[in-house]
Scaffold this motif. Structure first.
Motif, PDB file in Angstrom:
ATOM      1  N   LYS A   1      42.211  34.445  40.592  1.00 22.62           N
ATOM      2  CA  LYS A   1      43.398  35.170  41.042  1.00 22.62           C
ATOM      3  C   LYS A   1      44.595  34.250  41.297  1.00 22.62           C
ATOM      4  O   LYS A   1      45.675  34.442  40.731  1.00 22.62           O
ATOM      5  CB  LYS A   1      43.069  35.939  42.325  1.00 22.62           C
ATOM      6  CG  LYS A   1      42.073  37.064  42.150  1.00 22.62           C
ATOM      7  CD  LYS A   1      42.723  38.258  41.473  1.00 22.62           C
ATOM      8  CE  LYS A   1      41.788  39.456  41.495  1.00 22.62           C
ATOM      9  NZ  LYS A   1      42.412  40.644  40.859  1.00 22.62           N
ATOM     10  N   GLU A   2      44.419  33.272  42.170  1.00 23.27           N
ATOM     11  CA  GLU A   2      45.538  32.432  42.599  1.00 23.27           C
ATOM     12  C   GLU A   2      45.679  31.179  41.752  1.00 23.27           C
ATOM     13  O   GLU A   2      46.740  30.546  41.733  1.00 23.27           O
ATOM     14  CB  GLU A   2      45.365  32.078  44.081  1.00 23.27           C
ATOM     15  CG  GLU A   2      45.420  33.311  44.980  1.00 23.27           C
ATOM     16  CD  GLU A   2      44.618  33.158  46.271  1.00 23.27           C
ATOM     17  OE1 GLU A   2      44.256  32.017  46.625  1.00 23.27           O
ATOM     18  OE2 GLU A   2      44.350  34.176  46.924  1.00 23.27           O
TER      19      GLU A   2
ATOM     20  N   TYR B   1      49.666  25.988  42.336  1.00 22.77           N
ATOM     21  CA  TYR B   1      48.397  25.822  43.048  1.00 22.77           C
ATOM     22  C   TYR B   1      47.375  25.044  42.217  1.00 22.77           C
ATOM     23  O   TYR B   1      46.173  25.171  42.417  1.00 22.77           O
ATOM     24  CB  TYR B   1      47.826  27.182  43.442  1.00 22.77           C
ATOM     25  CG  TYR B   1      48.746  27.994  44.333  1.00 22.77           C
ATOM     26  CD1 TYR B   1      49.467  27.382  45.368  1.00 22.77           C
ATOM     27  CD2 TYR B   1      48.927  29.361  44.143  1.00 22.77           C
ATOM     28  CE1 TYR B   1      50.326  28.105  46.173  1.00 22.77           C
ATOM     29  CE2 TYR B   1      49.783  30.085  44.952  1.00 22.77           C
ATOM     30  CZ  TYR B   1      50.487  29.457  45.960  1.00 22.77           C
ATOM     31  OH  TYR B   1      51.341  30.184  46.766  1.00 22.77           O
ATOM     32  N   ARG B   2      47.889  24.231  41.304  1.00 24.37           N
ATOM     33  CA  ARG B   2      46.999  23.468  40.426  1.00 24.37           C
ATOM     34  C   ARG B   2      46.073  22.547  41.228  1.00 24.37           C
ATOM     35  O   ARG B   2      44.880  22.425  40.937  1.00 24.37           O
ATOM     36  CB  ARG B   2      47.826  22.639  39.435  1.00 24.37           C
ATOM     37  CG  ARG B   2      46.965  21.890  38.398  1.00 24.37           C
ATOM     38  CD  ARG B   2      47.860  21.098  37.445  1.00 24.37           C
ATOM     39  NE  ARG B   2      48.748  22.000  36.730  1.00 24.37           N
ATOM     40  CZ  ARG B   2      48.409  22.662  35.621  1.00 24.37           C
ATOM     41  NH1 ARG B   2      47.189  22.531  35.134  1.00 24.37           N
ATOM     42  NH2 ARG B   2      49.276  23.431  35.003  1.00 24.37           N
ATOM     43  N   GLU B   3      46.630  21.883  42.273  1.00 19.69           N
ATOM     44  CA  GLU B   3      45.811  20.983  43.084  1.00 19.69           C
ATOM     45  C   GLU B   3      44.720  21.766  43.816  1.00 19.69           C
ATOM     46  O   GLU B   3      43.575  21.307  43.911  1.00 19.69           O
ATOM     47  CB  GLU B   3      46.686  20.223  44.080  1.00 19.69           C
ATOM     48  CG  GLU B   3      45.927  19.168  44.868  1.00 19.69           C
ATOM     49  CD  GLU B   3      46.822  18.340  45.765  1.00 19.69           C
ATOM     50  OE1 GLU B   3      46.281  17.593  46.607  1.00 19.69           O
ATOM     51  OE2 GLU B   3      48.066  18.446  45.631  1.00 19.69           O
ATOM     52  N   TRP B   4      45.085  22.926  44.338  1.00 15.79           N
ATOM     53  CA  TRP B   4      44.086  23.776  44.988  1.00 15.79           C
ATOM     54  C   TRP B   4      42.979  24.144  43.997  1.00 15.79           C
ATOM     55  O   TRP B   4      41.789  24.130  44.331  1.00 15.79           O
ATOM     56  CB  TRP B   4      44.747  25.063  45.503  1.00 15.79           C
ATOM     57  CG  TRP B   4      45.471  24.924  46.798  1.00 15.79           C
ATOM     58  CD1 TRP B   4      46.806  24.747  46.974  1.00 15.79           C
ATOM     59  CD2 TRP B   4      44.916  24.956  48.112  1.00 15.79           C
ATOM     60  NE1 TRP B   4      47.123  24.672  48.312  1.00 15.79           N
ATOM     61  CE2 TRP B   4      45.982  24.802  49.035  1.00 15.79           C
ATOM     62  CE3 TRP B   4      43.624  25.111  48.605  1.00 15.79           C
ATOM     63  CZ2 TRP B   4      45.793  24.794  50.404  1.00 15.79           C
ATOM     64  CZ3 TRP B   4      43.430  25.114  49.977  1.00 15.79           C
ATOM     65  CH2 TRP B   4      44.504  24.957  50.855  1.00 15.79           C
TER      66      TRP B   4
ATOM     67  N   TYR C   1      43.733  35.331  56.608  1.00 14.26           N
ATOM     68  CA  TYR C   1      43.778  35.032  55.173  1.00 14.26           C
ATOM     69  C   TYR C   1      43.110  36.160  54.388  1.00 14.26           C
ATOM     70  O   TYR C   1      43.607  36.610  53.346  1.00 14.26           O
ATOM     71  CB  TYR C   1      43.070  33.711  54.877  1.00 14.26           C
ATOM     72  CG  TYR C   1      43.840  32.477  55.292  1.00 14.26           C
ATOM     73  CD1 TYR C   1      45.200  32.352  55.035  1.00 14.26           C
ATOM     74  CD2 TYR C   1      43.187  31.410  55.924  1.00 14.26           C
ATOM     75  CE1 TYR C   1      45.900  31.217  55.416  1.00 14.26           C
ATOM     76  CE2 TYR C   1      43.882  30.267  56.297  1.00 14.26           C
ATOM     77  CZ  TYR C   1      45.234  30.171  56.042  1.00 14.26           C
ATOM     78  OH  TYR C   1      45.921  29.042  56.413  1.00 14.26           O
ATOM     79  N   LYS C   2      41.972  36.626  54.890  1.00 15.94           N
ATOM     80  CA  LYS C   2      41.271  37.725  54.225  1.00 15.94           C
ATOM     81  C   LYS C   2      42.113  39.001  54.246  1.00 15.94           C
ATOM     82  O   LYS C   2      42.134  39.762  53.268  1.00 15.94           O
ATOM     83  CB  LYS C   2      39.915  37.977  54.894  1.00 15.94           C
ATOM     84  CG  LYS C   2      38.859  36.934  54.572  1.00 15.94           C
ATOM     85  CD  LYS C   2      37.514  37.298  55.200  1.00 15.94           C
ATOM     86  CE  LYS C   2      36.408  36.364  54.743  1.00 15.94           C
ATOM     87  NZ  LYS C   2      35.085  36.719  55.321  1.00 15.94           N
ATOM     88  N   ALA C   3      42.804  39.247  55.379  1.00 15.60           N
ATOM     89  CA  ALA C   3      43.666  40.430  55.471  1.00 15.60           C
ATOM     90  C   ALA C   3      44.788  40.357  54.441  1.00 15.60           C
ATOM     91  O   ALA C   3      45.166  41.375  53.849  1.00 15.60           O
ATOM     92  CB  ALA C   3      44.241  40.552  56.876  1.00 15.60           C
ATOM     93  N   ALA C   4      45.314  39.147  54.224  1.00 17.40           N
ATOM     94  CA  ALA C   4      46.421  38.984  53.269  1.00 17.40           C
ATOM     95  C   ALA C   4      46.026  39.453  51.877  1.00 17.40           C
ATOM     96  O   ALA C   4      46.762  40.213  51.231  1.00 17.40           O
ATOM     97  CB  ALA C   4      46.868  37.518  53.230  1.00 17.40           C
ATOM     98  N   TYR C   5      44.834  39.036  51.398  1.00 20.86           N
ATOM     99  CA  TYR C   5      44.464  39.477  50.044  1.00 20.86           C
ATOM    100  C   TYR C   5      43.744  40.825  50.033  1.00 20.86           C
ATOM    101  O   TYR C   5      43.624  41.454  48.980  1.00 20.86           O
ATOM    102  CB  TYR C   5      43.681  38.399  49.280  1.00 20.86           C
ATOM    103  CG  TYR C   5      42.350  37.960  49.852  1.00 20.86           C
ATOM    104  CD1 TYR C   5      41.204  38.716  49.695  1.00 20.86           C
ATOM    105  CD2 TYR C   5      42.241  36.727  50.509  1.00 20.86           C
ATOM    106  CE1 TYR C   5      39.972  38.281  50.187  1.00 20.86           C
ATOM    107  CE2 TYR C   5      41.013  36.286  51.004  1.00 20.86           C
ATOM    108  CZ  TYR C   5      39.888  37.072  50.836  1.00 20.86           C
ATOM    109  OH  TYR C   5      38.677  36.632  51.330  1.00 20.86           O
TER     110      TYR C   5
ATOM    111  N   PRO D   1      50.782  36.400  46.226  1.00 17.04           N
ATOM    112  CA  PRO D   1      51.209  35.144  45.596  1.00 17.04           C
ATOM    113  C   PRO D   1      50.861  33.913  46.429  1.00 17.04           C
ATOM    114  O   PRO D   1      51.097  32.789  45.997  1.00 17.04           O
ATOM    115  CB  PRO D   1      52.726  35.311  45.502  1.00 17.04           C
ATOM    116  CG  PRO D   1      53.078  36.181  46.682  1.00 17.04           C
ATOM    117  CD  PRO D   1      51.920  37.136  46.814  1.00 17.04           C
ATOM    118  N   TRP D   2      50.294  34.131  47.617  1.00 20.56           N
ATOM    119  CA  TRP D   2      49.933  33.012  48.496  1.00 20.56           C
ATOM    120  C   TRP D   2      48.496  32.563  48.210  1.00 20.56           C
ATOM    121  O   TRP D   2      47.660  33.367  47.791  1.00 20.56           O
ATOM    122  CB  TRP D   2      50.051  33.418  49.965  1.00 20.56           C
ATOM    123  CG  TRP D   2      51.413  33.891  50.366  1.00 20.56           C
ATOM    124  CD1 TRP D   2      51.807  35.180  50.602  1.00 20.56           C
ATOM    125  CD2 TRP D   2      52.576  33.088  50.557  1.00 20.56           C
ATOM    126  NE1 TRP D   2      53.134  35.234  50.927  1.00 20.56           N
ATOM    127  CE2 TRP D   2      53.639  33.949  50.912  1.00 20.56           C
ATOM    128  CE3 TRP D   2      52.821  31.714  50.462  1.00 20.56           C
ATOM    129  CZ2 TRP D   2      54.919  33.497  51.170  1.00 20.56           C
ATOM    130  CZ3 TRP D   2      54.106  31.260  50.732  1.00 20.56           C
ATOM    131  CH2 TRP D   2      55.133  32.139  51.073  1.00 20.56           C
TER     132      TRP D   2
END
Length: 261
Positions: free
Chosen positions: A235-236, A242-245, A193-197, A204-205
């Motif tokens: 950011k996200e 991603y409102r629930e997140w 997950y850290k690599a992704a951002y 966008p994830w």
């Protein structure tokens, strides 16, 4: 009952008379359990070799071993040597089903890993892996096809290794994070997950949300989780999907602000 026993005895006698019994168990041909490396094998790995150098050699050895075993199976099949064919098939099956692991730490990969280029082969590999992941989740996350999940996971990892400049490496990293999290491998999930951002700060994830939740719920690293929740909202949290997140992150921030001094 007596009639069934008589038939079984009769069939057994016929097999014995025709030589049906297995004439080669293979046990005497089985090599001893391997101890320390043989001095007559490949040259020893240099003590100065880096992690990636050793990992590359392990992966190449795995591939070579499989290729040569497959060649041996084909050779015995063509020559009609059924006994050795069966032994080679048995060894190949064991190789294909034994546990093998990916030792790469995505956060330790060189800075040359950057999602800057659209590469057709990488795109095709990504779509293939994504399709398998979706098929694995076809019914629900409660009934995931684990074999398909592992297959998709392997392809996402292959993409990252082979195409370090593909614009899909951050997407693949996020997908690996999700699969790792499903298997409760929280440490590698966090790394991916850290690599992704890291590779794509504008991903966008919901990679930051996932990473913050792992830090919070499973690793109890509340200080880093608090910081990452805030960053995730900034950011996200901009995306409505991603409102629930975002709402969950805001709730956790209120709690963690009282915990983290």
């Amino acid at each position: 009952m007596a009639r069934k026993i008589s038939i079984a005895v009769f069939v057994t006698l016929i097999c014995i008379s025709l030589g049906c019994q297995n004439t080669n168990s293979g046990e005497s041909m089985r090599l001893a359990i391997r101890g320390p490396s043989s001095p007559y094998g490949p040259p020893p790995v240099s003590p100065n070799a880096g992690e990636m150098d050793v990992i590359d050699k392990v992966e190449k050895s795995r591939q070579d071993y499989k290729v040569y075993l497959e060649a041996l199976v084909s050779l015995y099949d063509k020559s009609g040597n059924n006994e050795k064919y069966n032994l080679a098939k048995k060894e190949l099956y064991a190789l294909n089903t034994m546990a093998q692991y990916d030792y790469i730490d995505p956060l330790a990969l060189p800075n040359t890993y950057s999602p800057t280029t659209q590469i057709m082969d990488a795109d095709l590999l990504y779509e293939d892996a994504l399709l398998e992941k979706q098929q694995a989740e076809k019914y629900s996350l409660a009934f995931v096809d684990k074999d398909l999940y592992r297959s998709a996971n392997t392809k996402f990892r292959e993409l990252i290794k082979k195409y370090n400049n593909s614009d899909k490496i951050d997407d693949a990293a996020y997908m690996i994070g999700e699969i790792s999290e499903y298997f409760k491998d929280y440490s590698p999930a966090l790394d991916y997950y850290k690599a992704a951002y890291k590779w794509n700060p504008e991903t966008p994830w919901p990679a930051r949300f996932h990473a913050a939740r792992i830090l919070d719920k499973y690793m109890h690293n509340y200080a880093e989780a608090l910081s990452l929740y805030r960053e995730a909202i900034e950011k996200e949290g901009r995306y409505d999907k991603y409102r629930e997140w975002k709402n969950n992150a805001e709730d956790r921030i209120k709690v963690l602000e009282k915990t983290v001094q």
